[in-house]
Design an enzyme around this catalytic site. Structure first.
Site, mmCIF file in Angstrom:
data_model
loop_
_atom_site.group_PDB
_atom_site.id
_atom_site.type_symbol
_atom_site.label_atom_id
_atom_site.label_comp_id
_atom_site.label_asym_id
_atom_site.label_seq_id
_atom_site.Cartn_x
_atom_site.Cartn_y
_atom_site.Cartn_z
ATOM 1 N N SER A 189 3.908 -7.022 -0.215
ATOM 2 C CA SER A 189 4.270 -7.926 1.015
ATOM 3 C C SER A 189 5.873 -7.385 1.186
ATOM 4 O O SER A 189 5.996 -6.037 1.728
ATOM 5 C CB SER A 189 4.539 -9.669 0.710
ATOM 6 O OG SER A 189 4.955 -10.294 1.687
ATOM 7 N N GLU A 316 -5.055 -12.511 5.151
ATOM 8 C CA GLU A 316 -3.791 -12.602 4.868
ATOM 9 C C GLU A 316 -2.981 -13.983 5.288
ATOM 10 O O GLU A 316 -2.490 -14.407 4.265
ATOM 11 C CB GLU A 316 -3.019 -11.551 5.430
ATOM 12 C CG GLU A 316 -3.395 -10.063 5.020
ATOM 13 C CD GLU A 316 -2.735 -9.596 3.677
ATOM 14 O OE1 GLU A 316 -1.858 -10.455 3.119
ATOM 15 O OE2 GLU A 316 -2.889 -8.455 3.161
ATOM 16 N N HIS A 412 -3.123 -13.812 1.465
ATOM 17 C CA HIS A 412 -1.991 -13.016 0.828
ATOM 18 C C HIS A 412 -1.563 -13.637 -0.605
ATOM 19 O O HIS A 412 -1.543 -14.505 -0.966
ATOM 20 C CB HIS A 412 -0.795 -13.378 1.690
ATOM 21 C CG HIS A 412 0.409 -12.646 1.819
ATOM 22 N ND1 HIS A 412 0.237 -11.086 2.277
ATOM 23 C CD2 HIS A 412 1.804 -12.969 1.561
ATOM 24 C CE1 HIS A 412 1.652 -10.757 2.099
ATOM 25 N NE2 HIS A 412 2.491 -11.680 1.553
#
Length: 503
Positions: A189, A316, A412
């Site tokens: 990330s 995600e 995610h």
């Protein structure tokens, strides 16, 4: 207990309960506390010490408001926040590959003490694993106007902290059995985008040979937008947007002011792009520290000597919706406003609708936004790097798991407990859908082997990006999960001929 001797002093570690062949050392300072006269400055070397430093506990985390499961929070007054941790199966005379991990958290939260970043399983695959803390939020990424008299405070102090940690690794890792000339820097990330920025930075040149970027996010700021954010945060803190005003404000007050600014965007549908996910900080591209944002730097060939392994998940943005950090876009009118804010043509939304027949508006939004911020951006990093002559490998995490009422998505952060081998850690069960089964453990071992192989020799186990679309590893369990849905999304995005919007 095991003692290692570095140039700064001796440190004592402990063998881990999970693997007695691995020694862990926590809380080793790699730079001086970045407060007092050093606040808003580039990091300085840590002071040496006499005797043996007992490294049993993680160091203090950077100023933030988040409280994460299983990890310590920040307490006002904690200042020695620039520390790192080492898991090693080796000792002096060994030359094991080194993996340095940079945590994510939108540049405002997270730490190396999170249980999902325990390096024991990866160290068991023959790596020396290093995790680190760095300055976050305004302390690390806020733009600070020049000091009266002309002296400037650098932008991207959080990135400079990461460089300092890599310099420490270069200078000291041999004492722990690591090879200073075989370092891989990895992150997820905002940590992955940090990795991409480090590849683009002259200051970081030569400090690592390879890079791993999971779910890199399209989030670099221009100097102008960073200056506007400083004005907003200073106003929320009730101080002038000057060096004197900001340095007189406590770290806790700047954390609170930053949260207030982000909340203001989150609550205001008319506030433009930041309304949808108000991450107000990011690396500042266009100055001395980072002249070009990563995609442009890669295209120019500035990082072609570094091997790159890229991964993203196939769903995600569903996590950001699940934890309430994203706008709820549930009507066609809201979806049209979103497209207008990012200058997305209606044809793109139509392609997504066609690929998701019967899907609610929220799912269409989550698919488009997740592709734009993470999936498409990550893939373009790999492709841009390959076109400029670098070696790049691409993978996608597609593992799903059924549960009553709703499947656990490939969202995610779900890939990281697999890549670190920490599936049994209770704090990650929300991410992965409960305790792991044998197929999950098998997937985790395969992902750890890929990381270890890449760090050791640059070969994760599949071909690099090139002319073949087959050069993409899909991470899934034996149950037959597929990355095909995201492939269709990506085709829809590309067929529209769109550049990625700049957040």
């Amino acid at each position: 207990m095991t003692v290692f001797r570095t140039r700064s002093g001796a440190v004592r570690g402990r063998r881990t309960a999970r693997d007695p062949g691995v020694v862990v050392l926590r809380g080793i300072p790699y730079a001086a506390p970045p407060f007092g006269v050093d606040r808003f400055r580039a990091p300085r070397p840590a002071a040496a010490w006499d005797g043996i430093r007992d490294c049993a506990a993680f160091g203090p985390v950077a100023p933030q408001s988040a409280r994460l499961p299983g990890a310590p929070g920040w307490s006002p007054g904690d200042e020695d926040v620039l520390s790192l941790n080492i898991w090693t199966p080796g000792g002096v005379g060994d030359a094991l590959p080194v993996l340095v991990w940079i945590h994510g958290g939108a540049y405002v939260f997270g730490s190396s003490a999170q249980p999902d970043f325990d390096g024991t399983p990866l160290a068991g695959h023959g790596l020396v694993v290093v995790t680190l803390n760095y300055r976050l939020g305004f302390e690390g990424f806020g733009h600070v106007p020049p000091v009266a008299g002309g002296e400037s405070c650098p932008d991207n102090r959080g990135l400079l902290d990461q460089v300092a940690a890599l310099e420490w690794v270069r200078d000291h890792i041999a004492a722990f059995g690591g090879a200073a000339d075989n370092v891989t820097v990895a992150g997820q990330s905002s940590g992955a985008t940090s990795v991409a920025c480090l590849m683009a930075m002259v200051r970081a040149r030569g400090l690592f040979r390879r890079a791993v970027a999971h779910s890199a996010v399209n989030s670099c700021a221009s100097p102008e937008s960073a200056a506007r954010t400083t004005q907003e945060v200073a106003a929320a803190a009730g101080v002038p947007a000057t060096y004197d005003g900001l340095v007189s404000t406590s770290p806790a007050a700047l954390v609170d002011a930053s949260d207030a600014v982000a909340d203001g965007y989150r609550l205001d549908p008319a506030s433009g792009q930041r309304h949808y996910d108000p991450a107000i900080y990011g690396p500042v591209a266009g100055g001395d520290t980072l002249p070009l944002e990563p995609l442009a730097a890669f295209a120019a060939g500035g990082a072609s000597d570094v091997d790159l392994l890229v991964c993203h998940t196939t769903e995600e943005y569903w996590l950001l919706d699940a934890v309430g950090s994203s706008a709820k876009i549930t009507t066609e009118r809201q979806l049209a406003a979103f497209a207008e804010d990012f200058q997305l043509p209606a044809a793109l939304l139509d392609r997504y609708r066609a690929l998701m027949p019967g899907a609610p508006v929220l799912d269409v939004f989550l698919a488009v936004y997740g592709d734009m911020l993470f999936g498409e951006y990550s893939s373009r990093l790999a492709e841009s790097h390959a076109r400029a002559g670098g070696r790049a490998f691409l993978s996608r995490f597609a593992r799903q798991r059924g549960r009553p009422g709703e499947p656990v998505r490939a969202w995610h952060c779900a890939d990281i407990p697999f890549a670190f081998g920490n599936l049994d850690e209770e704090s990650v069960h929300f991410l992965v859908g409960g305790p792991p089964d044998p197929a999950d453990h098998d997937l985790s071992v395969r992902m750890m082997r890929a990381w270890a192989g890449f760090a050791a020799s640059g070969d994760p186990g599949w071909p690099p990006v090139g002319g073949s679309t087959d050069a993409v590893r899909i991470w899934a369990t034996a149950a037959g999960d597929s990355g095909g849905a995201w492939e269709l999304f990506r085709t829809g995005w590309r067929e529209a001929g769109l550049p990625l919007p700049t957040p």
